[in-house]
Motif scaffolding. Structure first.
Motif: not given
Length: 374
Positions: A97-98, A104-109, A128-132, A134-138
């Motif tokens: 996730v990190q 940069d730039p962020q992926p589209d998803f 797993g849902k909790q960790i994911l 934290e992702l910035k992208a969808p």
């Protein structure tokens, strides 16, 4: 005599490791970034990981003249146990996730490639849902057999929705296809849900069938494809490879030929799959196939059936828990085929380019392994 500086470093490592494991047991959304930073500090103190850990790794472009339409990232096969049972897999998922958040730039998803959990238990999937989250992208979720066979997907679908779905993005039609169905081997044997789960998770138990999309899944795919023009690029996400690699380990999709036949009329088709935990490349007519890395562990290559286009990654160092694992990105090119980037955590990144598959392995050849599989 042990030098003082090394003794202090060892003491620092042990102290930070203990603090990290204690923090993971209390992990919640607010504490995520703090704990991830502690994980990086532990690795640095032990010098067990190279400097690019937790940092963006800039990969070499196979053909800088061909600008991608867009990029997406992937994380796959985290195999999470409950947080109190195996902190290493939790730490690896957070590291991925990190990595993605540092792009940069962020992926589209971000594609999650299946096997979020190890035994499909609610607490594993919720972690797993909790960790994911934290992702910035969808995030686009795909199911794996380790997520499904405890309760036949009930909890996974409650958290993430249906296992088959599609979406369109910048002129490309994406299909997420559930490919790890099995024929019923459990009812007549009166197996408990956990016995069924453990049988499937073992992969090589002869009482189970091989994975398949199945009749219902193929009908869903047929209906979905009916609305897609033959000139539209198609990218499919499946957990098992949509071809037959090695049957004894269930690196296999039993009805692969039927699925492929539905895809042959289309101009370009790319399949991105999980499950095999290794660099894996194949081409069947117009269909390009790319495997994904796992964050948990690498599988060895099978003793037979390896697709000819696969350039193996170096076999994993058993003394480096991160070796052979990682995450990656996918550049979608005009026309729909892709450059696949493997972000191997303890090694240099490797790109498997569109040009390599289009030339049937004659151009843009990935680096050969120094230490291939046994």
């Amino acid at each position: 005599m042990w030098p003082l500086k090394w003794k202090k470093r060892e003491e620092q490592y042990r102290r930070e490791r203990a603090e990290f494991f204690q923090a993971v047991k209390q992990l919640d959304r607010r504490e995520f970034l703090k704990v991830a930073s502690m994980a990086a500090a532990v690795a640095t103190a032990k010098t067990a990981m190279p400097p690019h850990s937790f940092q963006l790794v800039d990969v070499v472009r196979a053909n800088p003249q061909e600008k991608p339409l867009f990029r997406f990232a992937y994380i796959s096969d985290t195999h999470l146990y409950e947080r109190t049972l195996n902190e290493r897999f939790v730490k690896a998922a957070m590291r991925a996730v990190q990595d993605v958040n540092a792009l940069d730039p962020q992926p589209d998803f971000v594609l999650f490639g299946g096997d979020l959990a190890q035994l499909g238990q609610p607490k594993e999937l919720e972690l797993g849902k909790q960790i994911l989250s934290e992702l910035k992208a969808p995030v686009k979720m795909m199911v794996g057999e380790h997520d499904w066979f405890l309760d036949m997907g009930e909890k996974w679908q409650e958290l993430f929705g249906p296992p088959n779905y599609s979406f369109d993005h910048k002129g490309v039609h994406f299909i997420v296809l559930m490919s790890v169905n099995e024929k019923d081997f459990w009812t007549e044997r009166k197996m408990t849900p956990m016995e069924r789960m453990l049988t499937v998770a073992g992969l090589d138990n002869p009482i189970q069938s091989r994975f398949e999309v199945g009749e219902a899944g193929r009908e869903w795919l047929k209906q979905d494809l009916a609305k897609v023009p033959k000139t539209t690029p198609i990218v499919i996400f499946s957990h098992s490879p949509l071809y037959k690699y090695y049957r004894p380990w269930n690196f296999w999709t039993e009805d692969a030929e039927l699925v492929q036949a539905m895809l042959f009329p289309y101009r370009s088709v790319t399949v991105i799959h999980g499950h095999t935990h290794q660099m894996l490349t194949n081409r069947i007519r117009n269909i390009h196939f790319h495997g994904m890395l796992s964050t948990a562990w690498p599988w060895p290559y099978a003793p037979e059936g390896l697709p000819k286009l696969t350039v193996q990654m170096d076999r994993a160092d058993p003394f480096d828990e991160a070796d052979g694992t990682g995450d990656g990105t996918v550049d979608v090119l005009p026309g729909g085929y892709v450059n696949k980037h493997y972000n191997l955590w303890s090694r240099n990144p490797i790109t498997v380019a569109k040009a390599y598959l289009e030339s049937w392995g004659k151009e843009a050849v990935p680096p050969a392994p120094v230490f291939p599989s046994y």
